[in-house]
Design a protein around this motif. Structure first.
Motif, PDB file in Angstrom:
ATOM      1  N   CYS A  12       0.868  -1.180   0.000  1.00  0.00           N
ATOM      2  CA  CYS A  12       0.000   0.000   0.000  1.00  0.00           C
ATOM      3  C   CYS A  12       0.906   1.231   0.000  1.00  0.00           C
ATOM      4  O   CYS A  12       1.675   1.443   0.949  1.00  0.00           O
ATOM      5  CB  CYS A  12      -0.905  -0.007   1.230  1.00  0.00           C
ATOM      6  N   HIS A  98      -9.034   4.787  -4.757  1.00  0.00           N
ATOM      7  CA  HIS A  98      -8.858   3.645  -5.661  1.00  0.00           C
ATOM      8  C   HIS A  98      -7.436   3.527  -6.203  1.00  0.00           C
ATOM      9  O   HIS A  98      -6.777   4.512  -6.487  1.00  0.00           O
ATOM     10  CB  HIS A  98      -9.849   3.720  -6.836  1.00  0.00           C
ATOM     11  N   MET A  99      -7.004   2.278  -6.327  1.00  0.00           N
ATOM     12  CA  MET A  99      -5.733   1.951  -6.953  1.00  0.00           C
ATOM     13  C   MET A  99      -6.002   0.733  -7.812  1.00  0.00           C
ATOM     14  O   MET A  99      -6.506  -0.286  -7.305  1.00  0.00           O
ATOM     15  CB  MET A  99      -4.670   1.648  -5.893  1.00  0.00           C
ATOM     16  N   ASP A 100      -5.745   0.851  -9.082  1.00  0.00           N
ATOM     17  CA  ASP A 100      -6.028  -0.249 -10.012  1.00  0.00           C
ATOM     18  C   ASP A 100      -7.488  -0.691  -9.942  1.00  0.00           C
ATOM     19  O   ASP A 100      -7.794  -1.879  -9.943  1.00  0.00           O
ATOM     20  CB  ASP A 100      -5.085  -1.430  -9.754  1.00  0.00           C
ATOM     21  N   ARG A 101      -8.389   0.299  -9.818  1.00  0.00           N
ATOM     22  CA  ARG A 101      -9.838   0.068  -9.781  1.00  0.00           C
ATOM     23  C   ARG A 101     -10.314  -0.755  -8.582  1.00  0.00           C
ATOM     24  O   ARG A 101     -11.379  -1.363  -8.610  1.00  0.00           O
ATOM     25  CB  ARG A 101     -10.321  -0.578 -11.079  1.00  0.00           C
ATOM     26  N   LYS A 102      -9.531  -0.742  -7.518  1.00  0.00           N
ATOM     27  CA  LYS A 102      -9.916  -1.417  -6.271  1.00  0.00           C
ATOM     28  C   LYS A 102      -9.802  -0.401  -5.138  1.00  0.00           C
ATOM     29  O   LYS A 102      -8.883   0.413  -5.126  1.00  0.00           O
ATOM     30  CB  LYS A 102      -8.992  -2.604  -5.993  1.00  0.00           C
ATOM     31  N   GLY A 104      -8.662   1.424  -2.033  1.00  0.00           N
ATOM     32  CA  GLY A 104      -7.372   1.428  -1.348  1.00  0.00           C
ATOM     33  C   GLY A 104      -7.441   2.328  -0.124  1.00  0.00           C
ATOM     34  O   GLY A 104      -8.502   2.838   0.237  1.00  0.00           O
TER      35      GLY A 104
END
Length: 159
Positions: A12, A98-102, A104
């Protein structure tokens, strides 16, 4: 989830910046009630700060009572410090996660917006932020360190 995972999660970016795994230009500016203020490491301009929980939190609904109670006042104080130092036209405050569409680690971006920013990118609001990301020009470490030196005492004296 183990207690160590709740505090900092490997991989993260937000956790790695706060824990020192990744270098943090400008260093930590302020910490209180489980929240920290740091300079943004992306292309949103010098003086753009991030307010985030120290522990890995993915949803606002998962903030604990102390974090929740401290968040609003800290966002206001952070915006006030940025306003005093940068003298922007406006200060944007927005939640990013969001990070990579997830989902975070949540973080609130406190971004000073100047007339020069809007003129340079011919945009405002989300379009301005998108244009800044597309340009991909992160501020240099010396500029970040210099503005953080001016912001740190303002955040400390407001507490």
């Amino acid at each position: 989830m183990a207690a160590a995972e709740q505090v900092a999660r490997a991989g993260c970016i937000a956790c790695e910046l706060s824990s020192g795994v990744r270098p943090l230009p400008g260093g930590r500016l302020y910490e209180s009630s489980g929240l920290v203020v740091e300079h943004c490491v992306g292309p949103l301009g010098v003086g753009t700060l991030v307010v985030k929980p120290l522990r890995h939190v993915v949803h606002v609904a998962d903030l604990d009572e102390a974090e929740s109670a401290a968040l609003g006042p800290l966002l206001r104080r952070t915006a006030a410090a940025v306003t005093e130092v940068v003298r922007p036209e406006q200060v944007y405050v927005c939640l990013w996660s969001h990070m990579d569409r997830k989902p975070g680690h949540i973080h609130f971006v406190v971004q000073p917006i100047t007339k020069a920013d809007m003129a340079r990118f011919a945009a405002a609001g989300p379009e301005l932020q998108l244009a800044m990301f597309r340009a991909g020009e992160s501020p240099g470490e010396a500029a970040v360190n210099a503005i953080c030196a001016r912001l740190r005492p303002l955040l400390a004296e407001q507490s």
